[in-house]
Design an enzyme around this catalytic site. Structure first.
Site, PDB file in Angstrom:
ATOM      1  N   VAL A 163       0.531  -1.149   0.496  1.00 35.68           N
ATOM      2  CA  VAL A 163      -0.072   0.283   0.019  1.00 35.68           C
ATOM      3  C   VAL A 163       0.766   1.295   0.158  1.00 35.68           C
ATOM      4  O   VAL A 163       0.468   2.220  -0.862  1.00 35.68           O
ATOM      5  CB  VAL A 163      -1.357   0.013   1.745  1.00 35.68           C
ATOM      6  CG1 VAL A 163      -2.059   1.337   1.243  1.00 35.68           C
ATOM      7  CG2 VAL A 163      -1.934  -1.141   1.163  1.00 35.68           C
ATOM      8  N   LYS A 197      -6.753  -1.990  10.909  1.00 33.43           N
ATOM      9  CA  LYS A 197      -8.243  -2.220  11.128  1.00 33.43           C
ATOM     10  C   LYS A 197      -7.855  -2.970  12.847  1.00 33.43           C
ATOM     11  O   LYS A 197      -9.284  -2.574  13.569  1.00 33.43           O
ATOM     12  CB  LYS A 197      -8.687  -3.680   9.993  1.00 33.43           C
ATOM     13  CG  LYS A 197      -7.930  -4.519  10.432  1.00 33.43           C
ATOM     14  CD  LYS A 197      -8.515  -5.131   8.573  1.00 33.43           C
ATOM     15  CE  LYS A 197      -6.838  -5.556   8.811  1.00 33.43           C
ATOM     16  NZ  LYS A 197      -6.755  -5.700   6.725  1.00 33.43           N
ATOM     17  N   GLU A 249     -10.194   5.306   6.390  1.00 32.74           N
ATOM     18  CA  GLU A 249     -11.343   4.769   5.528  1.00 32.74           C
ATOM     19  C   GLU A 249     -10.967   3.239   5.184  1.00 32.74           C
ATOM     20  O   GLU A 249     -11.424   2.216   4.911  1.00 32.74           O
ATOM     21  CB  GLU A 249     -10.873   6.106   3.899  1.00 32.74           C
ATOM     22  CG  GLU A 249     -12.024   5.433   3.320  1.00 32.74           C
ATOM     23  CD  GLU A 249     -13.451   4.961   3.670  1.00 32.74           C
ATOM     24  OE1 GLU A 249     -14.392   6.357   3.716  1.00 32.74           O
ATOM     25  OE2 GLU A 249     -13.792   3.823   3.567  1.00 32.74           O
ATOM     26  N   VAL A 288     -11.311  -0.272   6.036  1.00 38.11           N
ATOM     27  CA  VAL A 288     -12.331  -1.434   5.685  1.00 38.11           C
ATOM     28  C   VAL A 288     -13.108  -0.927   4.294  1.00 38.11           C
ATOM     29  O   VAL A 288     -13.434   0.019   3.954  1.00 38.11           O
ATOM     30  CB  VAL A 288     -13.319  -1.018   6.810  1.00 38.11           C
ATOM     31  CG1 VAL A 288     -14.828  -2.548   6.666  1.00 38.11           C
ATOM     32  CG2 VAL A 288     -13.544  -1.648   8.428  1.00 38.11           C
ATOM     33  N   GLY A 320     -10.995  -1.768   1.878  1.00 35.03           N
ATOM     34  CA  GLY A 320     -10.240  -1.360   0.450  1.00 35.03           C
ATOM     35  C   GLY A 320     -10.919  -0.112   0.193  1.00 35.03           C
ATOM     36  O   GLY A 320     -11.040   0.657   0.837  1.00 35.03           O
ATOM     37  N   ILE A 345     -13.883   0.933  -1.172  1.00 33.94           N
ATOM     38  CA  ILE A 345     -14.940   1.288  -1.191  1.00 33.94           C
ATOM     39  C   ILE A 345     -15.714   2.043  -0.611  1.00 33.94           C
ATOM     40  O   ILE A 345     -14.520   1.705   1.313  1.00 33.94           O
ATOM     41  CB  ILE A 345     -15.936  -0.877  -0.554  1.00 33.94           C
ATOM     42  CG1 ILE A 345     -15.466  -1.891  -1.188  1.00 33.94           C
ATOM     43  CG2 ILE A 345     -17.131   0.313  -0.663  1.00 33.94           C
ATOM     44  CD1 ILE A 345     -15.766  -2.572  -1.032  1.00 33.94           C
ATOM     45  N   GLY A 376      -2.181 -15.911  -4.161  1.00 32.71           N
ATOM     46  CA  GLY A 376      -1.628 -15.081  -2.459  1.00 32.71           C
ATOM     47  C   GLY A 376      -2.950 -13.985  -1.994  1.00 32.71           C
ATOM     48  O   GLY A 376      -2.805 -13.219  -1.484  1.00 32.71           O
ATOM     49  N   GLU A 428      -2.960 -15.756   3.157  1.00 33.54           N
ATOM     50  CA  GLU A 428      -1.244 -16.083   3.863  1.00 33.54           C
ATOM     51  C   GLU A 428      -0.900 -17.520   4.087  1.00 33.54           C
ATOM     52  O   GLU A 428      -2.153 -18.111   3.923  1.00 33.54           O
ATOM     53  CB  GLU A 428      -1.871 -15.005   5.029  1.00 33.54           C
ATOM     54  CG  GLU A 428      -2.062 -13.171   4.740  1.00 33.54           C
ATOM     55  CD  GLU A 428      -1.599 -13.108   5.627  1.00 33.54           C
ATOM     56  OE1 GLU A 428      -1.098 -12.916   6.223  1.00 33.54           O
ATOM     57  OE2 GLU A 428      -2.442 -10.971   5.600  1.00 33.54           O
ATOM     58  N   LYS A 456     -13.430  -5.851  11.245  1.00 32.18           N
ATOM     59  CA  LYS A 456     -14.116  -4.403  10.401  1.00 32.18           C
ATOM     60  C   LYS A 456     -15.519  -4.175  10.604  1.00 32.18           C
ATOM     61  O   LYS A 456     -15.683  -2.894  10.963  1.00 32.18           O
ATOM     62  CB  LYS A 456     -14.119  -5.158   8.748  1.00 32.18           C
ATOM     63  CG  LYS A 456     -12.470  -4.956   8.211  1.00 32.18           C
ATOM     64  CD  LYS A 456     -12.632  -5.666   7.346  1.00 32.18           C
ATOM     65  CE  LYS A 456     -11.418  -5.807   6.403  1.00 32.18           C
ATOM     66  NZ  LYS A 456     -10.983  -7.193   4.914  1.00 32.18           N
TER      67      LYS A 456
HETATM   68  N1  LIG Z   1      -2.396  -5.169   1.311  1.00 33.32           N
HETATM   69  C1  LIG Z   1      -3.725  -4.772   1.388  1.00 33.32           C
HETATM   70  O1  LIG Z   1      -4.399  -4.620   0.626  1.00 33.32           O
HETATM   71  C2  LIG Z   1      -4.619  -3.599   2.486  1.00 33.32           C
HETATM   72  C3  LIG Z   1      -6.132  -3.381   2.393  1.00 33.32           C
HETATM   73  C4  LIG Z   1      -6.622  -2.924   3.563  1.00 33.32           C
HETATM   74  C5  LIG Z   1      -5.794  -2.774   4.515  1.00 33.32           C
HETATM   75  N2  LIG Z   1      -4.476  -2.801   4.663  1.00 33.32           N
HETATM   76  C6  LIG Z   1      -3.867  -2.254   5.880  1.00 33.32           C
HETATM   77  O2  LIG Z   1      -2.429  -1.768   5.775  1.00 33.32           O
HETATM   78  C7  LIG Z   1      -1.688  -1.789   6.155  1.00 33.32           C
HETATM   79  C8  LIG Z   1       0.016  -1.816   5.226  1.00 33.32           C
HETATM   80  O3  LIG Z   1      -0.384  -3.587   4.534  1.00 33.32           O
HETATM   81  P1  LIG Z   1       0.810  -3.400   3.241  1.00 33.32           P
HETATM   82  O4  LIG Z   1       0.204  -4.586   2.699  1.00 33.32           O
HETATM   83  O5  LIG Z   1       0.885  -2.806   2.476  1.00 33.32           O
HETATM   84  O6  LIG Z   1       1.930  -4.385   4.353  1.00 33.32           O
HETATM   85  P2  LIG Z   1       3.398  -5.241   3.801  1.00 33.32           P
HETATM   86  O7  LIG Z   1       3.353  -4.616   2.567  1.00 33.32           O
HETATM   87  O8  LIG Z   1       4.081  -5.964   4.297  1.00 33.32           O
HETATM   88  O9  LIG Z   1       4.135  -3.351   4.180  1.00 33.32           O
HETATM   89  C9  LIG Z   1       4.263  -3.384   5.479  1.00 33.32           C
HETATM   90  C10 LIG Z   1       5.668  -1.844   5.808  1.00 33.32           C
HETATM   91  O10 LIG Z   1       5.255  -1.183   6.631  1.00 33.32           O
HETATM   92  C11 LIG Z   1       6.324  -1.171   6.662  1.00 33.32           C
HETATM   93  N3  LIG Z   1       6.823  -1.903   8.717  1.00 33.32           N
HETATM   94  C12 LIG Z   1       6.351  -2.575   9.481  1.00 33.32           C
HETATM   95  N4  LIG Z   1       6.601  -2.532  10.948  1.00 33.32           N
HETATM   96  C13 LIG Z   1       7.093  -1.426  10.592  1.00 33.32           C
HETATM   97  C14 LIG Z   1       7.426  -0.877  11.942  1.00 33.32           C
HETATM   98  N5  LIG Z   1       7.911  -1.276  12.802  1.00 33.32           N
HETATM   99  N6  LIG Z   1       8.252   0.311  11.737  1.00 33.32           N
HETATM  100  C15 LIG Z   1       8.505   0.782  10.739  1.00 33.32           C
HETATM  101  N7  LIG Z   1       8.109  -0.376   9.389  1.00 33.32           N
HETATM  102  C16 LIG Z   1       6.998  -0.682   9.906  1.00 33.32           C
HETATM  103  C17 LIG Z   1       7.598  -2.207   6.667  1.00 33.32           C
HETATM  104  O11 LIG Z   1       8.168  -2.305   6.259  1.00 33.32           O
HETATM  105  P3  LIG Z   1      10.021  -3.092   5.254  1.00 33.32           P
HETATM  106  O12 LIG Z   1       9.315  -2.613   3.675  1.00 33.32           O
HETATM  107  O13 LIG Z   1      11.537  -2.853   5.529  1.00 33.32           O
HETATM  108  O14 LIG Z   1       9.784  -4.262   5.450  1.00 33.32           O
HETATM  109  C18 LIG Z   1       6.652  -2.270   4.727  1.00 33.32           C
HETATM  110  O15 LIG Z   1       7.198  -1.295   4.214  1.00 33.32           O
HETATM  111  C19 LIG Z   1      -1.961  -3.244   7.005  1.00 33.32           C
HETATM  112  O16 LIG Z   1      -2.380  -2.217   7.969  1.00 33.32           O
HETATM  113  C20 LIG Z   1      -2.843  -3.444   6.829  1.00 33.32           C
HETATM  114  O17 LIG Z   1      -3.546  -4.279   7.314  1.00 33.32           O
HETATM  115  C21 LIG Z   1      -3.575  -3.288   3.648  1.00 33.32           C
END
Ligand SMILES: NC(=O)c1ccc[n+]([C@@H]2O[C@H](COP(=O)([O-])OP(=O)(O)OC[C@H]3O[C@@H](n4cnc5c(N)ncnc54)[C@H](OP(=O)(O)O)[C@@H]3O)[C@@H](O)[C@H]2O)c1
Length: 430
Positions: A15, A106, A130, A133, A135, A137, A188, A191, A206
């Site tokens: 993200v 969330k 926003e 919950v 994505g 929407i 993918g 998980e 959510k």
């Molecule tokens: N992916 C989705 O479709 C989606 C949808 C809705 C909500 N979300 C929410 O969005 C958030 C991010 O999701 P994502 O999919 O982008 O996750 P991700 O790809 O795992 O990215 C997480 C990022 O946060 C960094 N990070 C994690 N812990 C950290 C810490 N303690 N200190 C500093 N940096 C830290 C990581 O650093 P590194 O790069 O160095 O590892 C990485 O860059 C989550 O809360 C997730 O629930 C995601």
């Protein structure tokens, strides 16, 4: 007068990269919308050596999160790292340092949203979520703003893309749970450890966020009665289809006399309901307001693009408020204390499947046990057992009954010698 809006980010993953790319690539458009350019000042990550898909100006990337949350040149901190701790502490620190916050988290908002909203409001700041919950929407903004005049009576949602994908494969291809889960993991969509999704925990987070906003009270994720999808079988999907239903993991919060109930569980949804046709990784949320009637929101509930869209909506909104010189933001935390009730009093129809001994009089015994408890039967199906087998599958649809009554009846049925096991016990929605 603000001539630039300083943006700090925690996280540059799926993200975060999308957010950074859009802030760089759509800079002029955003500047026109907001009235000042948004400048990425600092981005914190864990591993500075990881290859990144987006190239930031030198000096922006850091491993020091405190440098982001306390930087005086940053107006808004965007948290897209995830998890409750240590990120929750960083968010609190950012608010205490006078920053607005945008988050996609969330778990954090479900557990600590009211405290964070209060903390922010007391400083004339806001925390917006926003993206937490559904994505891309729009759900939080409608609950916060567009539906504000309503008394919200019910929220029904398919709000976890992973489980909806698994259930769709089970329904359309007759797959068993383990097979559908493995397919989702291969793509993918699930998980390696799928517990949070398949046990309904993610959906409960959510739902607690939406219900808290909808009912203007605090609904904790632990208030949500949660049942996962791991015990569903291909047989249940075939039975449901033959009877005109599809099985969905539904998150439901509704207003009853004396309080609200909130639950996440697999249920039978009639084919005639719009939610029955929400398939694959799509999400949908149906909200019933006393003035609007039912409104339906549908779209992609996850993924970098949709989530980026939601994060940026909040960021642009805050940036615009800052440019306008807003000294305060409307408080939108809990406003009333509505009790969250147990589900014993909740009424619905039920789908029951038993493995029973294949001999005369079995159905009569089960019907009597149900009848004695006050549960009446609306339909019965018995699968012919193949020769040599001693048990048969018996499926019963009941008329509407209270959950407490149904639980007593099931306890009675479990005692019967002729019942080998209770295979499934699912609510019928609607
Ligand atoms: N992916 C989705 O479709 C989606 C949808 C809705 C909500 N979300 C929410 O969005 C958030 C991010 O999701 P994502 O999919 O982008 O996750 P991700 O790809 O795992 O990215 C997480 C990022 O946060 C960094 N990070 C994690 N812990 C950290 C810490 N303690 N200190 C500093 N940096 C830290 C990581 O650093 P590194 O790069 O160095 O590892 C990485 O860059 C989550 O809360 C997730 O629930 C995601």
């Amino acid at each position: 007068v603000k001539t630039e809006i300083g943006v700090g980010m925690i996280g540059l993953g799926n993200v975060g990269s999308g957010v950074a790319e859009a802030l760089l690539g759509r800079r002029e458009y955003f500047a026109r919308q907001v009235g000042a350019p948004l400048i990425i000042r600092r981005v914190a990550v864990r591993n500075p050596d990881k290859p990144r898909s987006v190239s930031l100006p030198p000096g922006v990337l850091t491993t020091d999160v405190r440098a982001v949350v306390t930087d005086p040149a940053i107006d808004v901190v965007v948290e897209i790292a995830g998890g409750e701790e240590p990120v929750g502490a960083y968010v609190l620190e950012a608010i205490r340092a006078g920053k607005h916050v945008v988050t996609a988290n969330k778990e954090l908002i479900s557990k600590a949203g009211p405290e964070l909203l209060h903390e922010a409001h007391s400083r004339g700041l806001d925390i917006m979520f926003e993206a937490s919950v559904g994505g891309g929407i729009p759900l939080i903004a409608p609950l916060r703003r567009d539906l504000l005049a309503n008394r919200i009576d019910r929220i029904r949602a398919i709000i976890n893309g992973t489980t909806n994908y698994i259930l769709t494969r089970m329904a359309q291809e007759g797959l068993d749970y383990e097979v559908a889960l493995a397919a989702a993991q291969g793509l993918g969509y699930a998980e390696p450890d799928p517990t949070n999704d398949v046990e309904g925990i993610d959906a409960a987070y959510k739902l607690s966020i939406m219900a808290s906003l909808g009912f203007r009270t605090r609904v904790r994720h632990t208030d949500v009665q949660t049942t996962g999808i791991t015990r569903l079988t291909a047989i249940d999907f075939a039975n449901a289809r033959d009877m005109g239903y599809v099985i969905k993991l539904l998150a439901v919060a509704e207003r009853l006399d004396g309080g609200i109930v909130a639950r996440v569980a697999p249920v039978l949804v009639p084919h005639t309901e719009p939610l029955s046709r929400v398939d694959g990784v799509y999400n949908a949320v149906q909200i019933e307001g006393d003035l609007t009637g039912s409104v339906l929101f549908q779209g992609r509930g996850a993924g970098a693009g949709p989530t980026t869209s939601a994060v940026l909506a909040d960021l642009l909104d805050l940036a615009h408020a800052i440019v306008l010189g807003a000294r305060e933001r409307k408080y939108w935390g809990p406003d009333v204390d509505v009790p969250v009730l147990g589900s014993e009093g909740h009424e619905s129809r039920y789908y029951l499947r038993f493995a029973v001994q294949d001999r005369p009089g079995v159905l009569a015994q089960i019907a009597r046990t149900l009848g004695d408890a006050g549960v009446s039967i609306s339909a019965v199906r018995q699968q012919e057992s193949s020769s040599g087998e001693e048990t048969a599958d018996l499926v019963i649809m009941t008329h509407s009954a209270r959950e407490g009554v149904m639980a007593d009846a099931l306890a009675g049925i479990a005692q019967l010698d002729v019942v080998t096991n209770i295979g499934s016990f699912l609510r019928v929605e609607g």
